[in-house]
Design a protein around this motif. Structure first.
Motif, PDB file in Angstrom:
ATOM      1  N   THR A 256       0.858  -1.180   0.000  1.00 39.14           N
ATOM      2  CA  THR A 256       0.000   0.000   0.000  1.00 39.14           C
ATOM      3  C   THR A 256       0.889   1.223   0.000  1.00 39.14           C
ATOM      4  O   THR A 256       2.089   1.148   0.247  1.00 39.14           O
ATOM      5  N   GLY A 257       0.295   2.362  -0.255  1.00 42.09           N
ATOM      6  CA  GLY A 257       1.012   3.613  -0.151  1.00 42.09           C
ATOM      7  C   GLY A 257       1.815   3.997  -1.381  1.00 42.09           C
ATOM      8  O   GLY A 257       2.509   4.998  -1.356  1.00 42.09           O
ATOM      9  N   GLN A 258       1.744   3.209  -2.454  1.00 38.93           N
ATOM     10  CA  GLN A 258       2.468   3.591  -3.662  1.00 38.93           C
ATOM     11  C   GLN A 258       1.782   4.794  -4.293  1.00 38.93           C
ATOM     12  O   GLN A 258       0.562   4.897  -4.266  1.00 38.93           O
ATOM     13  N   PRO A 259       2.573   5.690  -4.892  1.00 39.36           N
ATOM     14  CA  PRO A 259       1.957   6.821  -5.576  1.00 39.36           C
ATOM     15  C   PRO A 259       1.115   6.335  -6.751  1.00 39.36           C
ATOM     16  O   PRO A 259       1.470   5.359  -7.417  1.00 39.36           O
ATOM     17  N   ARG A 260       0.007   7.005  -6.974  1.00 39.74           N
ATOM     18  CA  ARG A 260      -0.884   6.662  -8.077  1.00 39.74           C
ATOM     19  C   ARG A 260      -1.360   7.943  -8.751  1.00 39.74           C
ATOM     20  O   ARG A 260      -1.601   8.946  -8.069  1.00 39.74           O
ATOM     21  N   PRO A 261      -1.538   7.905 -10.063  1.00 43.87           N
ATOM     22  CA  PRO A 261      -2.127   9.066 -10.737  1.00 43.87           C
ATOM     23  C   PRO A 261      -3.553   9.301 -10.234  1.00 43.87           C
ATOM     24  O   PRO A 261      -4.268   8.341  -9.927  1.00 43.87           O
ATOM     25  N   PRO A 262      -3.974  10.554 -10.154  1.00 40.24           N
ATOM     26  CA  PRO A 262      -5.342  10.842  -9.707  1.00 40.24           C
ATOM     27  C   PRO A 262      -6.367  10.207 -10.645  1.00 40.24           C
ATOM     28  O   PRO A 262      -6.198  10.215 -11.856  1.00 40.24           O
ATOM     29  N   GLY A 263      -7.404   9.648 -10.068  1.00 41.13           N
ATOM     30  CA  GLY A 263      -8.490   9.090 -10.861  1.00 41.13           C
ATOM     31  C   GLY A 263      -8.172   7.780 -11.546  1.00 41.13           C
ATOM     32  O   GLY A 263      -8.866   7.388 -12.486  1.00 41.13           O
ATOM     33  N   GLU A 264      -7.143   7.081 -11.086  1.00 46.64           N
ATOM     34  CA  GLU A 264      -6.761   5.829 -11.731  1.00 46.64           C
ATOM     35  C   GLU A 264      -7.912   4.822 -11.637  1.00 46.64           C
ATOM     36  O   GLU A 264      -8.387   4.509 -10.555  1.00 46.64           O
ATOM     37  N   PRO A 265      -8.364   4.317 -12.784  1.00 49.40           N
ATOM     38  CA  PRO A 265      -9.514   3.397 -12.776  1.00 49.40           C
ATOM     39  C   PRO A 265      -9.137   2.001 -12.273  1.00 49.40           C
ATOM     40  O   PRO A 265      -7.964   1.612 -12.279  1.00 49.40           O
ATOM     41  N   PRO A 266     -10.144   1.225 -11.849  1.00 53.50           N
ATOM     42  CA  PRO A 266      -9.899  -0.136 -11.349  1.00 53.50           C
ATOM     43  C   PRO A 266      -9.184  -1.033 -12.366  1.00 53.50           C
ATOM     44  O   PRO A 266      -8.428  -1.919 -11.970  1.00 53.50           O
ATOM     45  N   THR A 267      -9.400  -0.797 -13.654  1.00 55.25           N
ATOM     46  CA  THR A 267      -8.734  -1.620 -14.658  1.00 55.25           C
ATOM     47  C   THR A 267      -7.220  -1.429 -14.618  1.00 55.25           C
ATOM     48  O   THR A 267      -6.462  -2.375 -14.848  1.00 55.25           O
ATOM     49  N   VAL A 268      -6.770  -0.227 -14.317  1.00 54.88           N
ATOM     50  CA  VAL A 268      -5.334   0.032 -14.217  1.00 54.88           C
ATOM     51  C   VAL A 268      -4.797  -0.526 -12.906  1.00 54.88           C
ATOM     52  O   VAL A 268      -3.688  -1.071 -12.865  1.00 54.88           O
ATOM     53  N   VAL A 269      -5.583  -0.448 -11.841  1.00 51.21           N
ATOM     54  CA  VAL A 269      -5.175  -1.041 -10.564  1.00 51.21           C
ATOM     55  C   VAL A 269      -4.965  -2.548 -10.747  1.00 51.21           C
ATOM     56  O   VAL A 269      -3.977  -3.113 -10.267  1.00 51.21           O
ATOM     57  N   ALA A 270      -5.851  -3.203 -11.483  1.00 54.37           N
ATOM     58  CA  ALA A 270      -5.693  -4.638 -11.753  1.00 54.37           C
ATOM     59  C   ALA A 270      -4.435  -4.902 -12.581  1.00 54.37           C
ATOM     60  O   ALA A 270      -3.720  -5.883 -12.333  1.00 54.37           O
ATOM     61  N   LEU A 271      -4.155  -4.051 -13.559  1.00 54.20           N
ATOM     62  CA  LEU A 271      -2.922  -4.187 -14.340  1.00 54.20           C
ATOM     63  C   LEU A 271      -1.703  -4.066 -13.437  1.00 54.20           C
ATOM     64  O   LEU A 271      -0.725  -4.792 -13.605  1.00 54.20           O
ATOM     65  N   ARG A 272      -1.751  -3.139 -12.504  1.00 57.63           N
ATOM     66  CA  ARG A 272      -0.624  -2.951 -11.587  1.00 57.63           C
ATOM     67  C   ARG A 272      -0.337  -4.230 -10.798  1.00 57.63           C
ATOM     68  O   ARG A 272       0.820  -4.569 -10.563  1.00 57.63           O
ATOM     69  N   GLU A 273      -1.389  -4.924 -10.379  1.00 61.49           N
ATOM     70  CA  GLU A 273      -1.185  -6.163  -9.632  1.00 61.49           C
ATOM     71  C   GLU A 273      -0.428  -7.174 -10.482  1.00 61.49           C
ATOM     72  O   GLU A 273       0.505  -7.827 -10.001  1.00 61.49           O
TER      73      GLU A 273
END
Length: 183
Positions: free
Chosen positions: A21-38
């Motif tokens: 947790t706590g990694q920087p993220r672009p504002p408004g990052e959609p769930p599809t990009v969060v899944a890609l990050r995983e």
């Protein structure tokens, strides 16, 4: 859409990763990009044993003389893209010989292509993947191709055309164009 996916300047120490947790993220990052990050984080941990995350949430691998960035992002239509690139050289005088050489080399590549930021004299090697359809093995192949190609040609570009390697100094580090305009 992300405001800016600029890699950190070399003097800015990226956070060690993986971080849960706590990694920087672009504002408004959609769930599809969060899944890609995983998927990206799992693959990077497997193939590199570790990675860095810069202040924009870009993943950074520092292997050999190339600094490679993995940038998950999205387009206005909701599609996701994973940009894999290395900025190989800086302050390279832009000449007809350089541009012809880069274009001729691009014809030889199966993955990726050289790009030239003429304002900065920066040579990039990049490859983009469609996030919705990306398999972990495809990501691994793209990262390997970018790292291998960047390491293979960065010294040759420097010796033939001048300038310096990206890793040879932080002054004048080039920020990549804002996503998704570069895509």
């Amino acid at each position: 859409m992300p405001e800016d996916s600029t890699p950190a300047a070399e003097e800015d120490a990226p956070a060690a990763a993986p971080l849960a947790t706590g990694q920087p993220r672009p504002p408004g990052e959609p769930p599809t990009v969060v899944a890609l990050r995983e998927m990206i984080e799992a693959k990077l941990a497997e193939i590199a044993g570790g990675y860095l995350v810069d202040q924009h949430g870009n993943y950074v691998l520092g292997m050999q003389s190339a600094r490679t960035f993995i940038v998950p992002t999205w387009l206005e239509n909701g599609a996701t893209v994973v940009r894999v690139f290395a900025i190989t050289n800086m302050a390279v005088p832009v000449t007809a010989e350089l541009t012809s050489w880069l274009l001729a080399k691009n014809l030889e590549f199966v993955f990726g292509a050289f790009a030239l930021d003429v304002d900065q004299g920066a040579v990039w090697f990049n490859h983009n993947l469609l996030g919705e359809f990306m398999a972990p093995e495809e990501l691994e192949a793209a990262i390997g191709a970018v790292i291998e190609t960047a390491n293979r040609f960065d010294d040759e570009i420097k010796s033939r055309f001048g300038g310096r390697l990206y890793v040879e100094g932080a002054e004048g580090v080039v920020a990549p164009p804002s996503s998704p305009g570069y895509l």
